[in-house]
Design a protein around this motif. Sequence first.
Motif, PDB file in Angstrom:
ATOM      1  N   UNK A   1       0.843  -1.289  -0.140  1.00 26.52           N
ATOM      2  CA  UNK A   1      -0.004   0.115  -0.109  1.00 26.52           C
ATOM      3  C   UNK A   1       0.748   1.275   0.016  1.00 26.52           C
ATOM      4  N   UNK A   2       2.019   1.231   0.537  1.00 26.83           N
ATOM      5  CA  UNK A   2       2.926   2.152   0.488  1.00 26.83           C
ATOM      6  C   UNK A   2       3.437   2.596  -0.675  1.00 26.83           C
TER       7      UNK A   2
ATOM      8  N   UNK B   1      -1.142   7.527  -6.914  1.00 22.34           N
ATOM      9  CA  UNK B   1      -2.218   7.929  -8.062  1.00 22.34           C
ATOM     10  C   UNK B   1      -1.507   7.863  -9.435  1.00 22.34           C
ATOM     11  N   UNK B   2      -2.398   7.338 -10.464  1.00 24.31           N
ATOM     12  CA  UNK B   2      -1.660   7.450 -11.678  1.00 24.31           C
ATOM     13  C   UNK B   2      -1.406   6.010 -11.918  1.00 24.31           C
ATOM     14  N   UNK B   3      -0.925   5.024 -11.198  1.00 25.54           N
ATOM     15  CA  UNK B   3      -0.361   3.555 -11.126  1.00 25.54           C
ATOM     16  C   UNK B   3      -1.421   2.844 -12.232  1.00 25.54           C
TER      17      UNK B   3
ATOM     18  N   UNK C   1      -6.532   3.392 -14.339  1.00 25.63           N
ATOM     19  CA  UNK C   1      -5.509   4.339 -13.390  1.00 25.63           C
ATOM     20  C   UNK C   1      -5.873   4.334 -12.047  1.00 25.63           C
ATOM     21  N   UNK C   2      -5.216   4.119 -11.129  1.00 23.00           N
ATOM     22  CA  UNK C   2      -5.437   4.565  -9.686  1.00 23.00           C
ATOM     23  C   UNK C   2      -5.787   5.972  -9.576  1.00 23.00           C
TER      24      UNK C   2
ATOM     25  N   UNK D   1     -11.883  -8.473  -9.713  1.00 20.51           N
ATOM     26  CA  UNK D   1     -10.682  -8.333  -8.890  1.00 20.51           C
ATOM     27  C   UNK D   1      -9.782  -7.343  -9.826  1.00 20.51           C
ATOM     28  N   UNK D   2      -9.229  -6.169  -9.089  1.00 17.69           N
ATOM     29  CA  UNK D   2      -8.281  -5.436  -9.538  1.00 17.69           C
ATOM     30  C   UNK D   2      -6.961  -5.756  -9.217  1.00 17.69           C
ATOM     31  N   UNK D   3      -5.735  -5.863 -10.251  1.00 15.04           N
ATOM     32  CA  UNK D   3      -4.522  -6.057 -10.144  1.00 15.04           C
ATOM     33  C   UNK D   3      -3.855  -4.620 -10.372  1.00 15.04           C
ATOM     34  N   UNK D   4      -3.108  -4.259  -9.375  1.00 15.76           N
ATOM     35  CA  UNK D   4      -2.302  -2.931  -9.526  1.00 15.76           C
ATOM     36  C   UNK D   4      -0.941  -3.216 -10.069  1.00 15.76           C
ATOM     37  N   UNK D   5      -0.275  -2.591 -11.042  1.00 11.79           N
ATOM     38  CA  UNK D   5       0.643  -2.894 -11.660  1.00 11.79           C
ATOM     39  C   UNK D   5       2.145  -1.956 -10.901  1.00 11.79           C
TER      40      UNK D   5
END
Length: 84
Positions: free
Chosen positions: A3-4, A8-10, A33-34, A68-72
């Motif tokens: 989480x750290x 924003x924008x990822x 995008x986040x 399901x959301x995957x953050x890159x």
Amino acid sequence: TDALRVKQGDPVTVQLDIEDESLAASKRTFQGRIKYVDVKVSPVAEDVRVWAEVENADNIMRAGLEATMTIDLLGTDKRKAASR
């Protein structure tokens, strides 16, 4: 600890959690995008709320459906290295 690293924008990929794999929507992915990362950590679940904006092509995603959301995070690290 991840989480750290979320900013924003990822970039994110979202896929609907549909049990019927014969439906075309179960295989579709949505890019986005986040847009928001909460500054608070939930004390019970130890998680952080994030919101992403994704293009809802053909209005397939609907209120009440689970996804399901995957953050890159690796893509984030690559962008930072390229900007140095």
